[in-house]
Design a protein around this motif. Structure first.
Motif, short mmCIF file in Angstrom:
data_model
loop_
_atom_site.label_atom_id
_atom_site.label_comp_id
_atom_site.label_asym_id
_atom_site.label_seq_id
_atom_site.Cartn_x
_atom_site.Cartn_y
_atom_site.Cartn_z
N VAL A 1 18.89 12.57 -11.37
CA VAL A 1 19.25 12.48 -9.95
C VAL A 1 18.13 13.06 -9.08
N SER A 2 17.52 14.14 -9.52
CA SER A 2 16.52 14.82 -8.69
C SER A 2 15.29 13.93 -8.47
N LEU A 3 14.83 13.28 -9.53
CA LEU A 3 13.64 12.44 -9.38
C LEU A 3 13.94 11.23 -8.49
N LEU A 4 15.12 10.67 -8.60
CA LEU A 4 15.47 9.55 -7.72
C LEU A 4 15.54 10.01 -6.27
N SER A 5 16.14 11.19 -6.01
CA SER A 5 16.21 11.71 -4.65
C SER A 5 14.81 12.02 -4.10
N LEU A 6 13.99 12.59 -4.98
CA LEU A 6 12.64 12.91 -4.55
C LEU A 6 11.84 11.64 -4.26
N ASN A 7 12.09 10.59 -5.03
CA ASN A 7 11.39 9.32 -4.79
C ASN A 7 11.68 8.79 -3.39
N VAL A 8 12.91 8.96 -2.94
CA VAL A 8 13.26 8.50 -1.60
C VAL A 8 12.45 9.26 -0.56
N GLN A 9 12.37 10.58 -0.73
CA GLN A 9 11.61 11.38 0.23
C GLN A 9 10.13 10.99 0.22
N LEU A 10 9.58 10.82 -0.97
CA LEU A 10 8.16 10.45 -1.06
C LEU A 10 7.91 9.05 -0.51
N ALA A 11 8.86 8.14 -0.72
CA ALA A 11 8.71 6.80 -0.17
C ALA A 11 8.65 6.85 1.36
N LEU A 12 9.51 7.67 1.96
CA LEU A 12 9.48 7.84 3.41
C LEU A 12 8.17 8.48 3.86
N LEU A 13 7.66 9.42 3.07
CA LEU A 13 6.39 10.06 3.42
C LEU A 13 5.24 9.05 3.40
N VAL A 14 5.19 8.22 2.36
CA VAL A 14 4.12 7.22 2.26
C VAL A 14 4.23 6.19 3.38
N LEU A 15 5.45 5.72 3.64
CA LEU A 15 5.64 4.74 4.71
C LEU A 15 5.25 5.33 6.07
N THR A 16 5.62 6.57 6.31
CA THR A 16 5.25 7.22 7.57
C THR A 16 3.74 7.27 7.73
N ALA A 17 3.05 7.67 6.66
CA ALA A 17 1.59 7.77 6.73
C ALA A 17 0.94 6.41 6.96
N LEU A 18 1.36 5.41 6.20
CA LEU A 18 0.73 4.09 6.33
C LEU A 18 1.05 3.43 7.66
N VAL A 19 2.30 3.56 8.11
CA VAL A 19 2.67 2.93 9.39
C VAL A 19 1.93 3.58 10.55
N LEU A 20 1.84 4.91 10.55
CA LEU A 20 1.10 5.58 11.62
C LEU A 20 -0.38 5.22 11.59
N SER A 21 -0.96 5.15 10.40
CA SER A 21 -2.37 4.75 10.30
C SER A 21 -2.56 3.33 10.81
N ALA A 22 -1.62 2.44 10.47
CA ALA A 22 -1.73 1.07 10.94
C ALA A 22 -1.57 0.97 12.45
N LEU A 23 -0.61 1.71 13.00
CA LEU A 23 -0.42 1.70 14.46
C LEU A 23 -1.65 2.26 15.17
N ARG A 24 -2.23 3.30 14.59
CA ARG A 24 -3.45 3.85 15.17
C ARG A 24 -4.59 2.83 15.12
N GLY A 25 -4.70 2.13 13.97
CA GLY A 25 -5.74 1.12 13.88
C GLY A 25 -5.53 -0.01 14.87
N GLU A 26 -4.28 -0.46 15.05
CA GLU A 26 -4.01 -1.52 16.03
C GLU A 26 -4.33 -1.05 17.44
N ARG A 27 -3.99 0.23 17.74
CA ARG A 27 -4.29 0.74 19.08
C ARG A 27 -5.80 0.79 19.31
#
Length: 551
Positions: free
Chosen positions: A280-306
């Motif tokens: 259960v812990s690794l699955l829960s942690l995967n969700v947090q890390l997935a959100l972390l990666v998406l946040t980083a990539l989306v912000l980088s992409a938005l910055r690049g588009e700007r």
């Protein structure tokens, strides 16, 4: 018929061939070593009784290498996948299923790499579509194929496993590993650091040290869960700051470091997620890390588009400024040509007249003609000087002058044309008028433009009449020029003073526009109308030098 020789391909030298093989061998060794290392790391934390890892980064490694370096690395990927499959599943999985997993991994990576290239994916992550392309194509093609083959092989070799449940676990593990590892390799191997290169080392060092320190404290197992759990989200602001201020390579490197520390600590039973049980812990942690990666990539992409939009806007403004400068230069050139036309025509007329007078021996008249020739030359030079001063942003020189002194050079300039065209010019003004403060050459240009327009309006008539009248109206002088021509077309009146608005053949449409600008610069107004008796009237006003003066 002779034909050109067909060019032959230049054969590769032994040095070039050797260097190519060395390069390919080096990249292949890198791929095999990294693939095996992350595969080993994924199998270390396998809480599932059947050996299904909850994080599988190996497919992400293969996809990144094949996308960046091409399909030449597929054989090396096959070796790496075969080595990992043999190492960890040879005891539980028959050879056909193991070979199927290797083949599916190769096919998925090749298909994913082709899809990324086909749809214009960029490893710089400067667009949001690059993030979605990696998730969709990488998640469906590469991770989906590998997960399908792995789930099929396990379900076929173990009767107690169901394909649907196994496939879901395999796909989640593969997708999570791809999200952690693939962006790091893609950005470091496939995209050069082009944005904000200066001072990045210091920023990266500070952010990296802070992130490692926070993650180390959270997953060291020394803090209570109530403190460690909310503290685990402290890495989000650091990654967000990196996405907004640093190149994407640093951002993806930080997310990979955070994920590696978090997964390793949780796998060893330390940190806030470990108390929920490893599965259960690794699955829960995967969700947090997935959100972390998406946040980083989306912000980088938005910055690049700007930044791309800002660069495009700057380029557009530069193009507009250049077009404006060219337009202004064109208007200045056209205005200069228009204003020089009068003195140059006068120069030509007086030169011809001087030649005729010299041939006839009429020296007194020749003296007057040469004086007018000299005055016209000075007028042309003064026009050029004032246009240059205008282009340089200098103010014109104003002087106090009586109106008859202002009219005299204008009438002298137009006299040859009036005589040649048999135009009757009637000048009417009071005997005593107050002085006006103007730039003489500019007001002469206005009067010449208006009088010449009136003369041209009467062309073709047997009785050509032009009238120049001056009236005093308290604090200003009203100067009007009228003619007995056909008048101004009604539909032309509204745009009469617009630049380049003309209906005369060969006209530039600048005379009236320049005249209105010059009159308004002197504090007056220029208007036009059709007279009831026929013909047109142009009237402009000029303030007198002393409004209290009386005639």
């Amino acid at each position: 018929m002779s034909t050109a020789p067909v060019p032959l391909a230049r054969p590769h030298s032994r040095t070039e061939t050797s260097a190519s093989w060395v390069w390919l061998a080096g990249r292949s060794v890198m791929l095999i070593a990294l693939y095996y290392a992350v595969g080993l790391w994924g199998f270390v934390f396998t809480p599932d009784a059947y050996g299904i890892p909850l994080v599988w980064p190996a497919t992400g490694v293969g996809l990144a290498f094949v996308y960046v370096y091409g399909y030449r690395l597929l054989p090396a990927l096959g070796i790496a996948a075969s080595l990992v499959t043999w190492q960890f599943t040879s005891a539980t999985m028959p050879l056909p299923e193991a070979l199927g997993i290797v083949a599916a991994t190769l096919a998925g990576v090749a298909l994913g790499s082709y899809g990324l290239r086909r749809f214009g994916f960029s490893a710089k992550f400067e667009r949001l579509r690059d993030v979605w392309l990696l998730l969709l194509i990488g998640g469906l093609a590469a991770s989906g194929s590998a997960a399908t083959a792995g789930a099929w092989g396990m379900a076929a070799s173990m009767e107690t496993l169901r394909f649907s449940n196994t496939w879901w676990l395999c796909w989640m593990a593969d997708l999570m590993g791809l999200m952690l590892v693939a962006p790091v390799l893609l950005t470091w191997l496939g995209a050069g650091i082009t944005r904000h290169a200066e001072q990045n080392h210091a920023k990266a060092a500070v952010l990296g040290f802070s992130l490692v320190a926070i993650a180390g404290v959270v997953y060291a197992g020394q803090l209570p869960t109530g403190i460690a759990m909310p503290l685990s989200y402290a890495v989000f602001p650091l990654v967000m700051l990196a996405a907004l201020r640093c190149p994407v390579q640093i951002t993806t490197g930080l997310t990979m470091a955070a994920g590696a520390i978090a997964l390793s600590g949780t796998g060893w039973g330390m940190g806030p997620f470990a108390e929920m049980g490893l599965d259960v812990s690794l699955l829960s942690l995967n969700v947090q890390l997935a959100l972390l990666v998406l946040t980083a990539l989306v912000l980088s992409a938005l910055r690049g588009e700007r930044e791309t939009a800002e660069a495009r806007a700057r380029q557009h403004l530069d193009e507009l400024a250049r077009a404006g400068r060219l337009s202004t230069l064109g208007e200045l050139s056209a205005g200069l040509a228009h204003e020089l036309n009068q003195p140059l025509c006068a120069l030509a007329s007086y030169a011809q007249a001087s030649k005729r007078l010299l041939e006839r021996g009429r020296m007194e008249e020749l003296k007057d003609a040469l004086g007018q020739l000299d005055a016209s030359a000075h007028r042309a030079a003064e026009t050029v000087r004032q246009m240059r001063a205008f282009a340089a942003g200098q103010s014109p020189e104003f002087s106090s002058i009586a109106l008859p002194d202002l009219l005299r050079p204008v009438l002298d300039l137009l006299r040859p044309e009036l005589r040649r065209g048999r135009v009757q010019l009637d000048v009417s003004m009071p005997n005593a008028l107050p002085r006006i403060r103007v730039a003489p050459v500019q007001m002469e240009q206005v009067l010449v433009n208006l009088l010449r327009n009136a003369m041209e309006a009467t062309e073709g008539l047997s009785d050509r009449q032009v009238r120049l009248s001056v009236q005093r109206d308290d604090t200003e002088l009203r100067i009007s020029v009228t003619d007995n021509g056909p008048g101004i077309p009604q539909h032309r009146l509204t745009a009469l003073f617009d630049p380049f608005a003309t209906w005369k053949v060969g006209g530039l449409g600048l005379g009236l526009s320049i005249s209105r600008s010059l009159v308004e610069a002197h504090g007056g107004h220029l208007t036009a109308r059709n007279r009831e008796a026929g013909g047109a009237e142009f009237r402009f006003t000029l303030p007198v030098e002393d409004s209290d003066a009386r005639t």
